[in-house]
Motif scaffolding. Sequence first.
Motif, PDB file in Angstrom:
ATOM      1  N   GLU A 190      -7.613   6.406   4.382  1.00 62.83           N
ATOM      2  CA  GLU A 190      -8.435   7.033   3.341  1.00 62.83           C
ATOM      3  C   GLU A 190      -8.098   8.518   3.253  1.00 62.83           C
ATOM      4  N   ASP A 238      -3.650  -1.209  -0.302  1.00 59.02           N
ATOM      5  CA  ASP A 238      -4.320  -0.471  -1.380  1.00 59.02           C
ATOM      6  C   ASP A 238      -3.339   0.123  -2.383  1.00 59.02           C
ATOM      7  N   LYS A 256      -9.450   0.826  -0.069  1.00 53.62           N
ATOM      8  CA  LYS A 256     -10.123  -0.476  -0.098  1.00 53.62           C
ATOM      9  C   LYS A 256     -10.022  -1.182  -1.447  1.00 53.62           C
ATOM     10  N   ARG A 268      -7.501  -6.279  -0.293  1.00 55.23           N
ATOM     11  CA  ARG A 268      -8.038  -6.878   0.932  1.00 55.23           C
ATOM     12  C   ARG A 268      -6.926  -7.362   1.852  1.00 55.23           C
ATOM     13  N   LYS A 279      -8.329  -3.364   7.707  1.00 56.35           N
ATOM     14  CA  LYS A 279      -9.051  -2.082   7.773  1.00 56.35           C
ATOM     15  C   LYS A 279      -8.838  -1.238   6.525  1.00 56.35           C
ATOM     16  N   GLY A 280      -8.239  -1.822   5.506  1.00 50.81           N
ATOM     17  CA  GLY A 280      -7.968  -1.054   4.286  1.00 50.81           C
ATOM     18  C   GLY A 280      -6.763  -0.143   4.486  1.00 50.81           C
TER      19      GLY A 280
END
Length: 200
Positions: A110, A136, A181, A184, A188-189
């Motif tokens: 992220e 992602d 995210k 899938r 853990k993304g």
Amino acid sequence: MAKLWLRGFQLIKPGLDSVAQQQLVECLRPILRAAPLFSPEVPGGGKMSVRMTSAGAFGWVSDASGYRYSERHPSGRRWPDIPDPILQIWRDTTGLDRLPDCCLINYYGEGARMGLHQDKDEADFSYPVVSISLGDDGLLRIGNQVRGGKTDTVWLGSGDVVVMGGEARLTYHGVDRIRFKSSRLLPKGGRINLTLRVVT
Ligand code: SIN
Ligand code: MN
């Protein structure tokens, strides 16, 4: 598999189907165990937000002494071999007999991003760089063969493949951001990008 071109990059999008994507994730697991992801240092201070490791005879490392290819992971061990399903994507997209000797594995968690840069640490720019995206979505920015000027962006989804070759081999590119995210595929993304390179 649709093929389109953007600033000399060949985009194969949608690329690999979900079975092939899952197979790649499975063959990356033992690599990530043997050669764990690390946060490369930016020469001059700080760390990259993308975590990395590699497979193949060479891996890409960066520390206080600069960016370079190395035959060893920071642990001192040799890199794991590049798994055959990954080499097969290189064969299918490039048609070349010569195989890549580095598969750079970038992990974007992220907030991770990668600034505009050229891939220019390899010895022979007549070989393309092939990129495979998993997980992602990532916003790829593509510029020019010199710094500055207009740029375009394209969202790369899971399974998309990009061939950076020919005139565009030294084109500036980077990843502005990911949609954390949005997929899938990875429990853990995050986003994995594999780049296959001929180093020597
Ligand atoms: C890279 O330029 O090494 C990575 C590009 C990407 O993450 O799509
Ligand atoms: Mn690059």
